[in-house]
Design an enzyme around this catalytic site. Sequence first.
Site, PDB file in Angstrom:
ATOM      1  N   ASP A 247      49.069  37.839  47.299  1.00  0.00           N
ATOM      2  CA  ASP A 247      47.899  38.397  47.057  1.00  0.00           C
ATOM      3  C   ASP A 247      46.644  38.089  47.429  1.00  0.00           C
ATOM      4  OD1 ASP A 247      50.239  40.035  45.279  1.00  0.00           O
ATOM      5  OD2 ASP A 247      50.947  38.320  44.735  1.00  0.00           O
TER       6      ASP A 247
ATOM      7  N   MET B 247      43.108  38.988  46.721  1.00  0.00           N
ATOM      8  CA  MET B 247      42.130  40.105  46.578  1.00  0.00           C
ATOM      9  C   MET B 247      41.044  40.150  45.888  1.00  0.00           C
ATOM     10  SD  MET B 247      44.844  39.266  42.222  1.00  0.00           S
ATOM     11  CE  MET B 247      46.381  39.632  42.200  1.00  0.00           C
TER      12      MET B 247
ATOM     13  N   MET C 104      44.707  43.153  48.621  1.00  0.00           N
ATOM     14  CA  MET C 104      44.473  44.440  47.328  1.00  0.00           C
ATOM     15  C   MET C 104      42.968  44.488  47.643  1.00  0.00           C
ATOM     16  SD  MET C 104      47.136  42.885  44.026  1.00  0.00           S
ATOM     17  CE  MET C 104      47.456  41.511  45.333  1.00  0.00           C
TER      18      MET C 104
ATOM     19  N   SER D  65      56.268  36.058  44.033  1.00  0.00           N
ATOM     20  CA  SER D  65      54.581  36.134  44.463  1.00  0.00           C
ATOM     21  C   SER D  65      54.175  34.704  44.209  1.00  0.00           C
ATOM     22  CB  SER D  65      54.282  37.542  43.403  1.00  0.00           C
ATOM     23  OG  SER D  65      52.486  36.916  43.255  1.00  0.00           O
TER      24      SER D  65
ATOM     25  N   MET E  45      53.522  49.923  42.774  1.00  0.00           N
ATOM     26  CA  MET E  45      52.523  48.554  42.479  1.00  0.00           C
ATOM     27  C   MET E  45      53.811  48.988  40.979  1.00  0.00           C
ATOM     28  SD  MET E  45      50.957  46.744  44.161  1.00  0.00           S
ATOM     29  CE  MET E  45      50.453  45.812  41.886  1.00  0.00           C
TER      30      MET E  45
ATOM     31  N   HIS F 255      50.001  41.342  50.879  1.00  0.00           N
ATOM     32  CA  HIS F 255      49.852  42.107  50.012  1.00  0.00           C
ATOM     33  C   HIS F 255      48.245  41.933  50.018  1.00  0.00           C
ATOM     34  CE1 HIS F 255      50.206  43.949  45.488  1.00  0.00           C
ATOM     35  NE2 HIS F 255      49.333  45.204  46.232  1.00  0.00           N
TER      36      HIS F 255
ATOM     37  N   ASP G 155      56.452  45.764  42.748  1.00  0.00           N
ATOM     38  CA  ASP G 155      55.723  44.877  42.506  1.00  0.00           C
ATOM     39  C   ASP G 155      55.289  45.093  41.201  1.00  0.00           C
ATOM     40  OD1 ASP G 155      54.226  42.649  42.484  1.00  0.00           O
ATOM     41  OD2 ASP G 155      52.921  43.207  43.959  1.00  0.00           O
TER      42      ASP G 155
ATOM     43  N   HIS H  25      55.810  36.602  48.486  1.00  0.00           N
ATOM     44  CA  HIS H  25      54.667  37.619  48.675  1.00  0.00           C
ATOM     45  C   HIS H  25      53.337  36.608  48.545  1.00  0.00           C
ATOM     46  CE1 HIS H  25      53.644  41.862  47.246  1.00  0.00           C
ATOM     47  NE2 HIS H  25      52.543  41.134  46.353  1.00  0.00           N
TER      48      HIS H  25
HETATM   49  C1  DX5 Z   1      49.546  41.838  41.370  1.00  0.00           C
HETATM   50  C2  DX5 Z   1      50.247  41.335  42.102  1.00  0.00           C
HETATM   51  C3  DX5 Z   1      51.538  41.066  42.231  1.00  0.00           C
HETATM   52  C4  DX5 Z   1      52.015  40.307  41.183  1.00  0.00           C
HETATM   53  C5  DX5 Z   1      53.389  40.343  40.151  1.00  0.00           C
HETATM   54  O1  DX5 Z   1      48.152  42.156  41.587  1.00  0.00           O
HETATM   55  O2  DX5 Z   1      50.094  42.279  43.603  1.00  0.00           O
HETATM   56  O3  DX5 Z   1      51.898  40.157  42.998  1.00  0.00           O
HETATM   57  O4  DX5 Z   1      51.625  38.885  40.925  1.00  0.00           O
HETATM   58  O5  DX5 Z   1      53.440  39.517  38.794  1.00  0.00           O
HETATM   59  P1  DX5 Z   1      54.218  39.426  37.898  1.00  0.00           P
HETATM   60  O6  DX5 Z   1      55.892  39.350  38.855  1.00  0.00           O
HETATM   61  O7  DX5 Z   1      53.948  38.137  36.683  1.00  0.00           O
HETATM   62  O8  DX5 Z   1      54.346  40.793  37.512  1.00  0.00           O
HETATM   63 ZN    ZN Z   2      51.340  41.650  45.215  1.00  0.00          ZN
END
Ligand code: DX5
Ligand code: ZN
Length: 214
Positions: A35, A37, A68, A8, A137, A66, A171, A33
């Site tokens: 993220d 947000m 969010m 990620s 998650m 991903h 994840d 990956h």
């Molecule tokens: C959290 C993200 C993850 C995050 C994971 O909301 O969806 O992908 O980057 O990070 P680690 O591996 O540090 O928990």
């Molecule tokens: Zn993620």
Amino acid sequence: MDIKIAPSILACDFGRLGEEIRTVIEAGADLIHIDVMDGHFVPNISIGPPVVAALRQYCSVPMDVHLMITEPERYVADFANAGADIISFHIEAAKHPHRLVSAIKELGCQAGVVLNPGTSEDDIEFLADVVDMVLLMSVNPGFGGQEFIPEVLRKIQNVRAMIGNRDLEVDGGIDETTARMVVEAGANVLVAGSYVFKSESYLEAIESLRLAGK
Ligand code: DX5
Ligand code: ZN
């Protein structure tokens, strides 16, 4: 099943995103990956379609996006056009998840559905046959570096029984130890942010995750 490692980029050096992606792919990443947000579905704000589009040229493996975000249906076309290969949305955020899966596929992408730690697999009972991937998650979404929530292990087992040999991604809080636990429970795609990008050697970190799955 072969284990796929999806670093990620949330945990990488944002000032050198392209370079970081190239380096982590050379170190063995199977997917990247990303993220997304929006500051509404989760408290944090990260990156959007223009950044994904700019990163496409650095990314020789599939881009695993991903989302969010609230109203994911409004943005899937933008992420597909930006070059996403897999687009996953949260079941908690989608009004018409079945329709959204079709829309993502029509855009030429693989469709994934994501469940928060507090969401039951029952919520995707009637989606399980149409999605390409389920993402569970193992932390509450929004931030990297959080602690793995062990209750997800039982959910991994249940979802594996629902989806045959399709991809089951986990994840949040994944390291050498938790990787072993989730693979044993039935996961085959491991997202890891901090564990990979805060390590001395991306190659060794990725290898240790892959080995944990054997
Ligand atoms: C959290 C993200 C993850 C995050 C994971 O909301 O969806 O992908 O980057 O990070 P680690 O591996 O540090 O928990
Ligand atoms: Zn993620």
